[in-house]
Structures are given as structure tokens and as C-alpha cells.
Scaffold this active site. Sequence first.
Site, PDB file in Angstrom:
ATOM      1  N   MET A  83      -2.256   8.980   7.456  1.00 57.81           N
ATOM      2  CA  MET A  83      -2.819   8.331   6.266  1.00 57.81           C
ATOM      3  C   MET A  83      -1.705   7.697   5.426  1.00 57.81           C
ATOM      4  O   MET A  83      -0.683   8.306   5.162  1.00 57.81           O
ATOM      5  CB  MET A  83      -3.547   9.411   5.450  1.00 57.81           C
ATOM      6  CG  MET A  83      -4.355   8.886   4.306  1.00 57.81           C
ATOM      7  SD  MET A  83      -5.731   7.853   4.833  1.00 57.81           S
ATOM      8  CE  MET A  83      -7.004   9.056   5.060  1.00 57.81           C
ATOM      9  N   SER A  84      -1.938   6.432   5.040  1.00 56.19           N
ATOM     10  CA  SER A  84      -0.949   5.718   4.229  1.00 56.19           C
ATOM     11  C   SER A  84      -1.672   4.621   3.470  1.00 56.19           C
ATOM     12  O   SER A  84      -2.671   4.078   3.966  1.00 56.19           O
ATOM     13  CB  SER A  84       0.097   5.091   5.153  1.00 56.19           C
ATOM     14  OG  SER A  84       0.784   4.058   4.501  1.00 56.19           O
ATOM     15  N   HIS A 135      -2.772  12.166  -0.472  1.00 51.79           N
ATOM     16  CA  HIS A 135      -2.290  12.721  -1.739  1.00 51.79           C
ATOM     17  C   HIS A 135      -3.095  13.964  -2.134  1.00 51.79           C
ATOM     18  O   HIS A 135      -2.559  14.909  -2.707  1.00 51.79           O
ATOM     19  CB  HIS A 135      -2.378  11.667  -2.852  1.00 51.79           C
ATOM     20  CG  HIS A 135      -1.449  10.505  -2.655  1.00 51.79           C
ATOM     21  ND1 HIS A 135      -1.876   9.276  -2.206  1.00 51.79           N
ATOM     22  CD2 HIS A 135      -0.111  10.407  -2.807  1.00 51.79           C
ATOM     23  CE1 HIS A 135      -0.842   8.460  -2.103  1.00 51.79           C
ATOM     24  NE2 HIS A 135       0.242   9.117  -2.458  1.00 51.79           N
ATOM     25  N   GLN A 173      12.625  11.774   3.727  1.00 47.73           N
ATOM     26  CA  GLN A 173      12.608  11.852   2.268  1.00 47.73           C
ATOM     27  C   GLN A 173      12.515  13.318   1.816  1.00 47.73           C
ATOM     28  O   GLN A 173      13.221  13.746   0.907  1.00 47.73           O
ATOM     29  CB  GLN A 173      11.426  11.044   1.724  1.00 47.73           C
ATOM     30  CG  GLN A 173      11.146  11.291   0.248  1.00 47.73           C
ATOM     31  CD  GLN A 173      10.075  10.387  -0.311  1.00 47.73           C
ATOM     32  OE1 GLN A 173      10.341   9.232  -0.619  1.00 47.73           O
ATOM     33  NE2 GLN A 173       8.861  10.875  -0.469  1.00 47.73           N
TER      34      GLN A 173
END
Length: 282
Positions: free
Chosen positions: A186-187, A37, A155
Site C-alpha cells: 500500500m502506497s 497508515h 528509513q
Amino acid sequence: MEILKSKKTLEDYVERQKEMGKRIGFAPTMGALHKGHLSLYEAARKENDLVISSIFVNPTQFNNSLDLEKYPRNIQKDLDFLQNSGWVDAVYIPEVTDLYPEKTESKPYQFDGLENEMEGAARPGHFDGVGTVVETLFRQVKPNNAYFGEKDFQQLAIIRNLAAQLKLPVKIHGVEIYREENGLAMSSRNERLSPPEREAAKIIYETLQKVNSWFRVITIPEIQKRVSDIFANEPGMTMEYFKIADEETLKETDFFYKDRNYRAFIVVNVSDVRLIDNLHLD
Ligand code: PAF
């Protein structure tokens, strides 16, 4: 950092900022914030006067109620993370009724068929949920620019299509996948892997890199076979799908045409954790 807990406080804030001529960069999230993020905020910071994020676990994009229940929620941890990052000016944490004043249900959309491929086929209704919440957030936050990770490449394509078909005055930016040191995308889901599973999961990105080295060298059926063989030999991992698709239409291809761009997409379940990744082929 401003914490905006209702539609009214958000809209007052946005109005004040717009009056001062500020350009707004927006990165919506479902919380469980991590370094991936940060790369969205960093990109937003560079191109705008103000960065707004949102945290909202959107019920209408989950087609499985257990997944919705299990989704990690820790607002205080997320707020500390945002505060420490220093990238974000304001965070919007709406109530369900701020985004869904009547029924908590999604609107039906058509995204030129993008919604029927890969994740759309695997998770019916998912992209209607994403479209509904993102359209509402865009209408409330009124960003000049909005940022989405390429990890969810489908998305991102759907949100570009949404903004174009509704003529929303926002520019959509894709941000490159942020990877852990071993290459794993990354999650927030990575937290649910045991340390050995997290290490073993690096094979997903390693495989995508191999696919890139085979691109336009061997045939697609041969690539498919090699990828299936890799995961068939990995204990505790099940490959849900692997596809090579046209980057614009997201339709799976069985032949590499000249002058088209292609991307490899993969979903692998590591015990019960569903991991997705993709790579542009060049
Ligand atoms: O990518 C996500 O976190 C979500 O799908 C989004 C875009 C915030 C919509 O709920």
C-alpha cells in the site's frame, strides 16, 4: 480529535498530556493517508494512552523538485480520514517555519553507512532530510513510542540509528507492510496507477515471494538473473534495482552467511510511478 496547527499549540497540548502522565505514541506522515497508515495508528493505540500523528510534506527530503510539486496534498480529505478512523487523538499540521525556523535545509548526518545504500544512493540527500525533520518532530512531540512502516525499511533502520545516536528517549517500532488484496504494498503512489497497471503491479510482491522460495536454494547471481528476466518481460515496467541485503547493515550480499538475516529489496517503475517493496527472507 485535536488539530494542532502550530508548534506552540502542539507543545502546550503535549505538556498538558505529560502532566497527566499520558504515554504518547506518534506516527509522522506526509499525508495522502491510506490503510497502511491505519496499521501504524492501530499499533500505536495498543501501546500508548494517546496517539498523535503529523502531516507535513517535508521539502528537504525531496531531491527532485518535480516530485515535491507532484506530491498529493489534500488536508481536508486526510482530516476526514483520521476523524473516521477513530484511532488518533491529535494531529499536528505544522507550518514550514515551525520545523525550519531559519533555513529550510537539512542537517548532515551519518548513520553508520546505512545512508549510502539503496535509496540513499538513488536519492542523494534524502536521508539527511528525513533525519532532520524526524529529529525535530521527536523533540517537539516528545513521544514515548514512534511507529514507521517497514515498506520504507531503510528509513526505519536510519530512524532507529538516529534515535540511538542522539539518545532520544523514544522507542522506535516497525510495522509490517500493509498490502492491497492482490499483494501490492500500500502506497499513496498506487493511486497514480491505472486499474490495469495496479493489477499488473502485483508481480512485484509475487516476485519477492518467489525470491523467498529460492533463498538458500540457488545462488544469489542466479536469483538476480531470474528477477531481472521477470521484469524484462513485463511491458511498461522497468526494474530500477533488486538487492538482497543484510538486514542490519543493509549492505548487499553476494553470499548467504549462516546466522545473518537477509531481506530482498526492489524498486520498479510502472510507467512513471516508482514503487518500492521488500521482504524478509526465511
Ligand atoms: O515516511 C514518511 O512519510 C516520511 O519520510 C516521514 C517519516 C514522515 C518524514 O517526513
